[in-house]
Structure formats: C-alpha cells, structure tokens
Design a protein around this motif. Structure first.
Motif, PDB file in Angstrom:
ATOM      1  N   ALA A 270      62.769  77.511  37.784  1.00 19.56           N
ATOM      2  CA  ALA A 270      62.575  78.146  38.976  1.00 19.56           C
ATOM      3  C   ALA A 270      62.792  77.575  40.249  1.00 19.56           C
ATOM      4  O   ALA A 270      63.054  76.449  40.256  1.00 19.56           O
ATOM      5  CB  ALA A 270      60.876  78.581  38.922  1.00 19.56           C
ATOM      6  N   TRP A 271      63.426  78.584  41.219  1.00 16.12           N
ATOM      7  CA  TRP A 271      63.510  77.890  42.461  1.00 16.12           C
ATOM      8  C   TRP A 271      62.219  78.087  43.180  1.00 16.12           C
ATOM      9  O   TRP A 271      61.451  77.183  43.477  1.00 16.12           O
ATOM     10  CB  TRP A 271      64.536  78.497  43.256  1.00 16.12           C
ATOM     11  CG  TRP A 271      64.640  78.207  44.769  1.00 16.12           C
ATOM     12  CD1 TRP A 271      64.557  79.136  45.962  1.00 16.12           C
ATOM     13  CD2 TRP A 271      64.809  77.040  45.194  1.00 16.12           C
ATOM     14  NE1 TRP A 271      64.745  78.140  47.040  1.00 16.12           N
ATOM     15  CE2 TRP A 271      64.960  76.922  46.547  1.00 16.12           C
ATOM     16  CE3 TRP A 271      65.058  75.691  44.447  1.00 16.12           C
ATOM     17  CZ2 TRP A 271      65.134  75.855  47.379  1.00 16.12           C
ATOM     18  CZ3 TRP A 271      65.329  74.511  45.432  1.00 16.12           C
ATOM     19  CH2 TRP A 271      65.314  74.744  46.977  1.00 16.12           C
ATOM     20  N   VAL A 272      61.639  79.310  43.385  1.00 10.67           N
ATOM     21  CA  VAL A 272      60.188  79.659  43.841  1.00 10.67           C
ATOM     22  C   VAL A 272      59.404  80.102  42.716  1.00 10.67           C
ATOM     23  O   VAL A 272      59.639  80.908  42.155  1.00 10.67           O
ATOM     24  CB  VAL A 272      60.127  80.565  45.096  1.00 10.67           C
ATOM     25  CG1 VAL A 272      58.785  80.689  45.345  1.00 10.67           C
ATOM     26  CG2 VAL A 272      60.914  80.436  46.233  1.00 10.67           C
TER      27      VAL A 272
ATOM     28  N   VAL B 186      65.262  74.561  40.006  1.00  7.03           N
ATOM     29  CA  VAL B 186      66.564  74.975  39.558  1.00  7.03           C
ATOM     30  C   VAL B 186      67.392  74.080  40.836  1.00  7.03           C
ATOM     31  O   VAL B 186      68.628  74.096  40.637  1.00  7.03           O
ATOM     32  CB  VAL B 186      66.792  76.302  39.746  1.00  7.03           C
ATOM     33  CG1 VAL B 186      66.928  76.805  41.191  1.00  7.03           C
ATOM     34  CG2 VAL B 186      68.056  76.974  39.090  1.00  7.03           C
ATOM     35  N   GLY B 187      66.601  73.457  41.649  1.00  7.83           N
ATOM     36  CA  GLY B 187      67.353  72.621  42.769  1.00  7.83           C
ATOM     37  C   GLY B 187      67.156  71.328  42.623  1.00  7.83           C
ATOM     38  O   GLY B 187      66.225  70.877  41.921  1.00  7.83           O
ATOM     39  N   ALA B 188      67.635  70.391  43.410  1.00 10.58           N
ATOM     40  CA  ALA B 188      67.219  69.092  43.432  1.00 10.58           C
ATOM     41  C   ALA B 188      66.172  68.605  43.991  1.00 10.58           C
ATOM     42  O   ALA B 188      65.497  67.609  43.601  1.00 10.58           O
ATOM     43  CB  ALA B 188      68.576  68.216  44.130  1.00 10.58           C
ATOM     44  N   GLY B 189      65.642  69.500  44.907  1.00 12.15           N
ATOM     45  CA  GLY B 189      64.265  69.271  45.574  1.00 12.15           C
ATOM     46  C   GLY B 189      63.298  70.058  44.745  1.00 12.15           C
ATOM     47  O   GLY B 189      63.374  70.950  44.076  1.00 12.15           O
ATOM     48  N   VAL B 190      61.823  69.359  44.974  1.00  8.28           N
ATOM     49  CA  VAL B 190      60.877  70.195  44.417  1.00  8.28           C
ATOM     50  C   VAL B 190      59.380  70.567  45.560  1.00  8.28           C
ATOM     51  O   VAL B 190      58.552  70.687  44.939  1.00  8.28           O
ATOM     52  CB  VAL B 190      60.314  69.105  43.102  1.00  8.28           C
ATOM     53  CG1 VAL B 190      61.251  69.128  41.922  1.00  8.28           C
ATOM     54  CG2 VAL B 190      59.854  67.795  43.860  1.00  8.28           C
TER      55      VAL B 190
ATOM     56  N   GLY C 185      76.882  68.815  38.819  1.00  8.90           N
ATOM     57  CA  GLY C 185      77.335  70.072  39.815  1.00  8.90           C
ATOM     58  C   GLY C 185      76.876  69.861  41.125  1.00  8.90           C
ATOM     59  O   GLY C 185      77.300  70.153  42.296  1.00  8.90           O
ATOM     60  N   ILE C 186      75.448  69.791  41.129  1.00 11.59           N
ATOM     61  CA  ILE C 186      74.847  69.579  42.547  1.00 11.59           C
ATOM     62  C   ILE C 186      75.314  68.351  43.255  1.00 11.59           C
ATOM     63  O   ILE C 186      75.614  68.368  44.304  1.00 11.59           O
ATOM     64  CB  ILE C 186      73.349  69.403  42.229  1.00 11.59           C
ATOM     65  CG1 ILE C 186      72.487  70.423  41.816  1.00 11.59           C
ATOM     66  CG2 ILE C 186      72.580  69.174  43.678  1.00 11.59           C
ATOM     67  CD1 ILE C 186      71.114  70.423  41.958  1.00 11.59           C
ATOM     68  N   ALA C 187      75.527  67.164  42.441  1.00  8.46           N
ATOM     69  CA  ALA C 187      76.198  65.971  43.137  1.00  8.46           C
ATOM     70  C   ALA C 187      77.431  66.102  43.462  1.00  8.46           C
ATOM     71  O   ALA C 187      77.775  65.974  44.813  1.00  8.46           O
ATOM     72  CB  ALA C 187      75.695  65.047  42.284  1.00  8.46           C
TER      73      ALA C 187
ATOM     74  N   GLY D 282      68.674  67.092  53.879  1.00  6.09           N
ATOM     75  CA  GLY D 282      67.571  66.942  53.127  1.00  6.09           C
ATOM     76  C   GLY D 282      66.845  67.977  53.150  1.00  6.09           C
ATOM     77  O   GLY D 282      67.034  69.274  52.311  1.00  6.09           O
ATOM     78  N   ARG D 283      65.863  68.204  54.051  1.00  6.02           N
ATOM     79  CA  ARG D 283      65.073  69.328  54.464  1.00  6.02           C
ATOM     80  C   ARG D 283      64.782  69.494  55.714  1.00  6.02           C
ATOM     81  O   ARG D 283      64.594  68.623  56.536  1.00  6.02           O
ATOM     82  CB  ARG D 283      63.509  69.561  53.360  1.00  6.02           C
ATOM     83  CG  ARG D 283      63.818  69.577  52.139  1.00  6.02           C
ATOM     84  CD  ARG D 283      64.027  70.821  51.630  1.00  6.02           C
ATOM     85  NE  ARG D 283      63.922  71.187  50.207  1.00  6.02           N
ATOM     86  CZ  ARG D 283      64.888  71.047  49.414  1.00  6.02           C
ATOM     87  NH1 ARG D 283      66.276  71.032  49.988  1.00  6.02           N
ATOM     88  NH2 ARG D 283      64.948  71.577  48.037  1.00  6.02           N
ATOM     89  N   GLY D 284      64.653  70.855  56.099  1.00  2.00           N
ATOM     90  CA  GLY D 284      64.622  71.340  57.649  1.00  2.00           C
ATOM     91  C   GLY D 284      63.279  70.421  58.464  1.00  2.00           C
ATOM     92  O   GLY D 284      63.566  69.864  59.309  1.00  2.00           O
TER      93      GLY D 284
ATOM     94  N   PRO E 125      74.502  77.412  56.296  1.00  2.00           N
ATOM     95  CA  PRO E 125      73.204  77.986  55.591  1.00  2.00           C
ATOM     96  C   PRO E 125      72.582  77.577  54.347  1.00  2.00           C
ATOM     97  O   PRO E 125      72.741  78.347  53.293  1.00  2.00           O
ATOM     98  CB  PRO E 125      73.826  79.470  55.261  1.00  2.00           C
ATOM     99  CG  PRO E 125      75.056  79.503  55.173  1.00  2.00           C
ATOM    100  CD  PRO E 125      75.665  78.372  55.724  1.00  2.00           C
ATOM    101  N   HIS E 126      72.174  76.117  54.506  1.00  2.00           N
ATOM    102  CA  HIS E 126      71.803  75.579  53.126  1.00  2.00           C
ATOM    103  C   HIS E 126      72.607  75.821  52.137  1.00  2.00           C
ATOM    104  O   HIS E 126      72.320  76.426  50.865  1.00  2.00           O
ATOM    105  CB  HIS E 126      70.378  76.037  52.723  1.00  2.00           C
ATOM    106  CG  HIS E 126      69.425  75.061  51.893  1.00  2.00           C
ATOM    107  ND1 HIS E 126      68.189  75.028  52.276  1.00  2.00           N
ATOM    108  CD2 HIS E 126      69.741  74.315  51.084  1.00  2.00           C
ATOM    109  CE1 HIS E 126      67.854  74.000  51.314  1.00  2.00           C
ATOM    110  NE2 HIS E 126      68.640  73.795  50.627  1.00  2.00           N
ATOM    111  N   ASN E 127      73.824  75.304  52.128  1.00  2.00           N
ATOM    112  CA  ASN E 127      74.861  75.611  51.545  1.00  2.00           C
ATOM    113  C   ASN E 127      75.651  74.415  50.963  1.00  2.00           C
ATOM    114  O   ASN E 127      76.851  74.461  50.584  1.00  2.00           O
ATOM    115  CB  ASN E 127      75.931  76.390  52.387  1.00  2.00           C
ATOM    116  CG  ASN E 127      76.850  77.576  51.215  1.00  2.00           C
ATOM    117  OD1 ASN E 127      77.774  78.346  51.687  1.00  2.00           O
ATOM    118  ND2 ASN E 127      76.805  77.587  49.836  1.00  2.00           N
TER     119      ASN E 127
END
Ligand code: GLV
Length: 308
Positions: free
Chosen positions: A45-47, A65-69, A90-92, A222-224, A270-272
């Motif tokens: 899951a993402w959210v 589903v992403g690198a961050g949790v 692929g993320i890296a 990283g994160r906003g 955009p977070h891309n």
C-alpha cells in the motif's frame, strides 16, 4: 494466501500482470476489490486502509509501495506485524537519475540560464570545476548510497552524513548530529534523502543553511516537512542559498500562488524524482514473501522505534 495492492491503479494493473506471470499460485487483488478480507496475508500500500488490523485479521506482512513509510501511522499497526520499505532497484535507479540531473543543473547554473533565456540575455558564467564543488548527501540508505556511487564519476569531492556509520568508497562519511556542522561546511550542493522522522522534521532550517558555504545549492528529495519554508525563502533572498531543486513539499500539491511555483531560484517537480517500478518491485515483494515463509530475515524491515 492473498496479496492485496492499494496504490496507483494504472501501475496496479502492471503489478497484477507480473504477479500472474511470476507467482500464478498466489492470488493478487487490486483495491477496492478485496474479496474475503480474512484471505489477505500480504498488503502492498501507499496510503494504508483504515483499521488494518481488524479488517484483515490474518495479515502477515505490510509493504510500503514506496521507499518511505511515514505515511503509515505505526500506532495503528499491531506491533508484531512486519512493515517493509520498498528496497527495489527501480526506485534507486530513478532517484540516481533525478539527483544527478539536479546536481549537474545546480553545478552548471541551469537556473541562471533559464532566467537569462527568458530575458533574452546572452551572458556567460564562469565555470567552477567539479573538483572545487563539494556535494553532500544526508541520509545514506539505499538511495543515498546509490546516488553517491554514481556522482563519483564527475569528480566532485563527496560527503555523506548519516545517523549510523556507513562506508562508501571515495566518500567522506560523517556520523551523528555532532558532525553535522563539519559535513555542512564542505557541502556546496546539499542533497536531502533522509526519511521523515521526529528528528528530521524541520531539519532544513535557518541554522543549517547558515552552516553551508555561502551560495550553496539544495536538492530536497526526502519529504516536504523537512524544509522550513520561511527559513528557506529567506536563505534564497539573502544569497545563503543560490538555488534549489525541490521534489517534495508540504503540502503536496502546493496551493495556487504559493511562492515556490514562480520563484526564479527554485526548480519544482511534483514528487516525481523516483518511482517504484512494478517489474522489479514485484520481484522484491515475492522474494520477501518467500523469505518470510522460510522464517528468514526480511529486507527493508522497518524499525518502528526508529521510524524507518
Ligand atoms: C516516494 O516518495 C517514496 O517513498 O517512494
């Protein structure tokens, strides 16, 4: 023994195809078509859905589903339930491309040239050799490591800063908060690849900007909430920072009229920067499931107390 996917739906269709090819015996479902919730053993899951624990009583593994949790509220996950970060290549690879683009863009004055072109100004800017431009990465996990390995080819003096010790050939690595000023003082282009935790929230602030060499560049991936917006805009105005490439903001998307949209010293995406690639991510998830079944150590297992 079912896998449930709850994230981007277009890519979800690809996940379904790869699962069908590579693990035909493992049922795979796309949210919201969850079937019998008691069958769900693995959630990607993402959210995450509300009330994970009560809705899916037999859940064994949860994958981000992403690198961050940080989007998972750990207090809502039962403590014994393993949460896994997406450590797929692929993320890296996509993050390496983005950060390389951003570092070279800042190094070679891309923001100035974009502004000059708009004004129809033809003016050269003296080139700084790479060997005189320190590049530093905060956060030496899978992504930070991959970025530094690739940046080595350009000849920048490379620095890394991390909470726990790391060794990367050709990179001067610093450990812990006490070493932050020394790390920053050598970093002409700073890349933030830290996870969002209580310690890293607001870490990109006035005090940090003041410790960088004057006119430094910032790459925020990283994160906003790690960036203190007012401090950052002030640092750009006073020339402490000469430019920034931001892929993450708070909130996302930014509201219309927000100063970042039109600031000439900011390149905003955009977070891309990076994206989980279904092809390689499915292999990562299948491998983790197989390890879990064999009772082996899990790659990317989140330490709940640390927050990543
Ligand atoms: C995206 O930001 C991710 O966590 O993969």
């Amino acid at each position: 023994m079912t896998v449930l996917y709850k994230a981007n739906m277009v890519r979800g269709a690809e996940w379904a195809r790869f699962f069908a090819e590579r693990a035909p015996d493992l049922p795979f479902r796309l949210w919201p078509d969850i079937g019998n919730p008691a069958d769900i053993r693995y959630l990607v899951a993402w959210v995450p859905p509300e009330d994970i624990a009560t809705t899916f009583p037999h859940l064994e593994l949860v994958f981000s589903v992403g690198a961050g949790v940080d989007q998972f509220d750990a207090t809502k996950l039962p403590p014994h339930l393993p949460l896994i970060r997406m450590l797929e290549p692929g993320i890296a690879e996509t993050m390496v491309e983005y950060v390389t683009m951003a570092v070279l863009g800042l190094h070679r004055d891309l923001l100035h040239f974009i502004a000059q072109q708009r004004e129809q100004v033809w003016r050269e800017i003296r080139i700084t050799p790479a060997k005189r431009r320190g590049v530093g990465v905060m956060g030496l996990g899978q992504l930070g490591h991959a970025v530094l390995e690739r940046l080595r080819a350009f000849g920048f003096p490379l620095f890394g800063w991390n909470r726990s010790p790391r060794e990367i050939p050709g990179v001067t690595c610093y450990v812990g908060v006490d070493t932050l000023p020394r790390f920053l003082s050598q970093t002409d282009i700073l890349i933030c690849l830290l996870p969002l935790t209580e310690e890293t929230r607001g870490i990109l602030n006035a005090d940090l900007f003041a410790r960088l060499p004057r006119g430094a560049g910032l790459v925020s991936v990283g994160r906003g909430p790690q960036l203190v917006e007012a401090d950052f805009l002030a640092a750009l105005d006073t020339g402490l920072l000469s430019g920034a490439v931001l892929d993450v903001t708070e909130p996302e998307p930014l509201p219309a009229g927000h100063p970042f949209w039109s600031h000439p010293r900011i390149l905003l995406t955009p977070h891309n920067a990076s994206m989980t690639m279904p092809d390689t991510a499915v292999d990562f998830v299948l491998d983790a499931i197989a390890r879990h079944r064999r009772g082996e150590e899990l790659p990317g297992l989140v330490d709940r107390t640390r927050g990543y």
